[in-house]
Design an enzyme around this catalytic site. Structure first.
Site, PDB file in Angstrom:
ATOM      1  N   ASP A  51       1.037  -0.756  10.921  1.00 55.04           N
ATOM      2  CA  ASP A  51       0.619  -0.093   9.686  1.00 55.04           C
ATOM      3  C   ASP A  51       0.340  -1.115   8.591  1.00 55.04           C
ATOM      4  O   ASP A  51       0.764  -2.275   8.673  1.00 55.04           O
ATOM      5  CB  ASP A  51       1.719   0.851   9.177  1.00 55.04           C
ATOM      6  CG  ASP A  51       1.954   2.027  10.102  1.00 55.04           C
ATOM      7  OD1 ASP A  51       1.069   2.308  10.924  1.00 55.04           O
ATOM      8  OD2 ASP A  51       3.019   2.659   9.982  1.00 55.04           O
ATOM      9  N   LYS A  62      -2.073   2.720   8.392  1.00 56.28           N
ATOM     10  CA  LYS A  62      -1.411   3.936   7.934  1.00 56.28           C
ATOM     11  C   LYS A  62      -0.545   3.663   6.710  1.00 56.28           C
ATOM     12  O   LYS A  62       0.336   2.818   6.717  1.00 56.28           O
ATOM     13  CB  LYS A  62      -0.544   4.484   9.070  1.00 56.28           C
ATOM     14  CG  LYS A  62       0.092   5.832   8.839  1.00 56.28           C
ATOM     15  CD  LYS A  62       0.676   6.327  10.166  1.00 56.28           C
ATOM     16  CE  LYS A  62       1.468   7.612   9.969  1.00 56.28           C
ATOM     17  NZ  LYS A  62       2.776   7.347   9.391  1.00 56.28           N
ATOM     18  N   MET A  79       6.902   7.550  -1.202  1.00 57.89           N
ATOM     19  CA  MET A  79       5.480   7.948  -1.203  1.00 57.89           C
ATOM     20  C   MET A  79       5.185   8.890  -2.376  1.00 57.89           C
ATOM     21  O   MET A  79       4.465   9.880  -2.230  1.00 57.89           O
ATOM     22  CB  MET A  79       5.117   8.620   0.136  1.00 57.89           C
ATOM     23  CG  MET A  79       5.294   7.696   1.331  1.00 57.89           C
ATOM     24  SD  MET A  79       5.067   8.502   2.933  1.00 57.89           S
ATOM     25  CE  MET A  79       6.618   9.408   3.083  1.00 57.89           C
TER      26      MET A  79
END
Length: 501
Positions: free
Chosen positions: A36, A58, A173
């Site tokens: 990622d 990602k 996030m």
């Protein structure tokens, strides 16, 4: 063909020092690595060159490769009999969708292992001086994802979070949802003055923190242009950051240093810089390869005809002793020979073999080595200088000009490494230990303006090569790793002072 195996490995937050020993061990044996964007550069450099690298890009809200396709990649590579590493930022099971990736593997009876990683929910606050629990401030920690599955109408239950009382809330996030988090918590009854923090790029050299209260945090984050990746911490523990901050207080805290030495020879420099708080980017620009020939064998067979063995680098010492071992020549055959070294690293390489060096110059370069030897040699002395392949070094020329019987023996050659270009920041420092490392760096970094590069070099010969490309050059006082480290620290502090003013 037998089935391969998949390892889901948590790479931690960014700092390679927080990568687990097991994770590193497995990574070094991988055939395929699927990674990622949140995996730190230092950890990506640990991927073996023989491994196929698949960037699935990602990160929160931006998937270069859809999750379903990632699952298929893991299955396909394992069915091809490969050792497959799925390298994920943080921990694979903490909002990392590791469970989803295992489902398809289980359906197809693919063997797998999980290697947990250090989560950013704890490590990033720690690097910002925020303990996520503290008996006087917070009895528990609650980790929430602010990023929901695409198409889901589910929202964070802020009322339940507020009802928990004086606890620590960590939102992962959540940078893009900061306004919503702030408003949601306040509307659910949280005191507007509850301490809160947003932490950007935690554990890296670019880490930043903004501490405010839950009401004003969105405006403060906007004021300082805080971006991703980042986490949000809410709770009284945030007030401790002012007292407990430490990462940026280290001598090289906030510095990012590009190390261009050969991989096998970079550990000492990297260790010193890392211990001072720097983030290290490995970009080995060259590799030294031993050169063995019939001439070398002939020279070694008559080595006792020489009065002095002279070494212009540590690598030449290692190659000689490796060769002596390979032909089963005992070092006791080298009696009555004197040994000279160009500098401390070369001297240490000789003395680590149990032989004390007879001469080392005060200035660590070929000219000083020759000058010093000329003052102590006898005219009938026979001298053998071990050199890199190519033109004879200055010390050989100087000794021959003075009439000494001086032979030279090339025992290694320099090859340029093939590296992927890195994104160099204006505030980065590049460390060069030879003119060859400068040349290798330039070959790799084809798309940058070298005038923006801050180069710290060992020796004037190295510095001169860097100046050819109009780099901003500083030279260490001595040709040693210790002196190079001191000069890097000095230059970084000057740059930091300029930035503040």
């Amino acid at each position: 063909m037998s089935k391969g195996k998949v390892w889901l490995i948590g790479a931690g937050p960014s700092d390679p020092g927080l990568f687990t020993l097991k994770g590193k061990l497995v990574l070094e044996q991988a055939d395929v690595v699927v990674y990622d964007q949140l995996v730190g550069d230092g950890i990506l450099k640990m991927i073996p060159k023989s491994a196929e690298k698949i960037d699935v890009g990602k990160k929160a809200g931006n998937h270069k490769v859809p999750q379903e396709e990632i699952n298929e990649i893991l299955l396909r590579e394992a069915l091809n009999g490969k050792k497959v590493v799925r390298l994920k930022g943080g921990d694979p099971f903490l909002f990392g969708r590791g469970g989803e990736e295992l489902e398809l593997l289980c359906e197809n009876k693919i063997p797998f292992e999980i290697v947990p990683g250090i989560t950013s929910a704890i490590s990033v606050p720690a690097y910002a001086g925020i303990p996520v629990t503290h008996r006087d401030y917070s009895p528990s920690l609650h980790i929430i994802t602010a990023h929901r599955k695409r198409g889901s109408e589910e929202t964070v239950d802020y009322k339940k979070l507020v009802a928990l009382g004086d606890v620590t809330l960590v939102f992962l996030m959540g940078v893009g949802a900061l306004n919503e988090i702030s408003q949601g918590l306040i509307e659910a009854g949280m005191n507007k003055r509850t301490p809160a923090a947003i932490l950007e790029k935690g554990t890296s050299s670019a880490q930043r923190r903004v501490v405010a209260d839950i009401e004003t945090l969105p405006k403060e984050a906007e004021k300082y242009n805080i971006g991703t990746p980042g986490i949000i911490v809410v709770g009284k523990v945030c007030t401790l950051a002012e007292k407990f901050h430490w990462a940026e207080d280290r001598e090289l805290g906030g510095a990012r240093i590009v190390v261009t030495r050969p991989k096998k020879r970079s550990s000492k420099l990297m260790e010193k810089l890392y211990n001072l708080g720097a983030e290290i980017i490995e970009l080995p620009a060259i590799e030294t390869v031993s050169v063995q020939s019939d001439t070398l064998n002939e020279m070694i067979q008559k080595i006792n005809n020489f009065n002095w063995l002279v070494f212009t680098s540590a690598v030449s010492v290692e190659i000689l002793f490796d060769y002596l071992k390979s032909i089963r020549m005992d070092i006791r055959n080298l009696v009555n020979i004197k040994w000279a070294a160009v500098g401390p690293a070369t001297k240490d390489a000789i003395e680590s073999r149990g032989i004390l060096v007879d001469y080392i110059p005060e200035e660590y370069n070929g000219e000083a080595l020759a000058k010093g030897l000329i003052s102590i040699l006898n005219k009938d002395d026979n001298i053998l200088v071990f050199t890199p392949e190519g033109a004879a070094p200055p010390c050989v020329k100087a000794l021959r000009q003075e009439g000494f019987n001086c032979d030279s023996m090339a025992v290694y050659k320099t090859e340029y490494e093939e590296n992927e270009e890195i994104k160099l920041r204006v505030q980065d420092i590049v460390a060069f230990t030879s003119a060859s490392t400068v040349k290798g760096f330039v070959r790799t970094m084809k798309n940058i303006d070298f005038k923006t590069v801050t180069a710290v070099c060992i020796g004037e010969q190295t510095a001169e090569e860097a100046r050819k490309h109009e780099m901003k050059v500083a030279v260490s006082e001595k040709a040693s790793i210790e002196s190079l480290t001191e000069k890097i620290t000095e230059i970084y502090n000057i740059m930091k002072h300029r930035e503040k003013n």
